[in-house]
Design a protein around this motif. Structure first.
Motif: not given
Length: 120
Positions: A37, A39, A43-46
């Motif tokens: 993942y 981040q 921003k959000q973790r993706e």
């Protein structure tokens, strides 16, 4: 006790490549899925990529064709080969793993992350 330790993050110019590694250690009977993942600030973790112990891998659309996830089950290690890096790939990259203990319980573990910075 299980630990995931990432390495390989660095500062690289756009168009360059990096290879991240994440090694799992501790009380491990087996590992199901392993993944990466990221981040970025604000921003959000993706999800970047995930590789189950069996079955097909999955990639975020933004990295398809540029990133490749692989794993060495004998070493309990997952890798992320990143090519054609872009400034928008700048983020903290964190690995995770679904680890089955000797008691046959499955828990999700996370590493602390490794910084990837891509300059334009």
């Amino acid at each position: 006790q299980v630990q995931l330790v990432e390495s390989g993050g660095d500062l690289v110019q756009a168009g360059g490549s990096l290879r991240l590694s994440c090694a799992a250690s501790g009380s491990i009977f087996s590992i199901d899925a392993m993944g990466w993942y990221r981040q970025a600030p604000g921003k959000q973790r993706e999800l970047v990529a995930v590789m189950p112990s069996g079955g097909s891998t999955k990639y975020a659309d933004s990295v398809k064709g540029r990133f490749t996830i692989s794993r060495d089950n004998a070493k309990n290690t997952v890798y992320l080969q990143m090519n054609s890096l872009k400034p928008e790939d700048t983020a903290v990259y964190v690995c995770n793993a679904d680890i089955i203990s000797f008691r046959r319980t499955k828990l999700v573990y996370w590493g602390e992350g490794t910084q990837v910075t891509v300059s334009s």
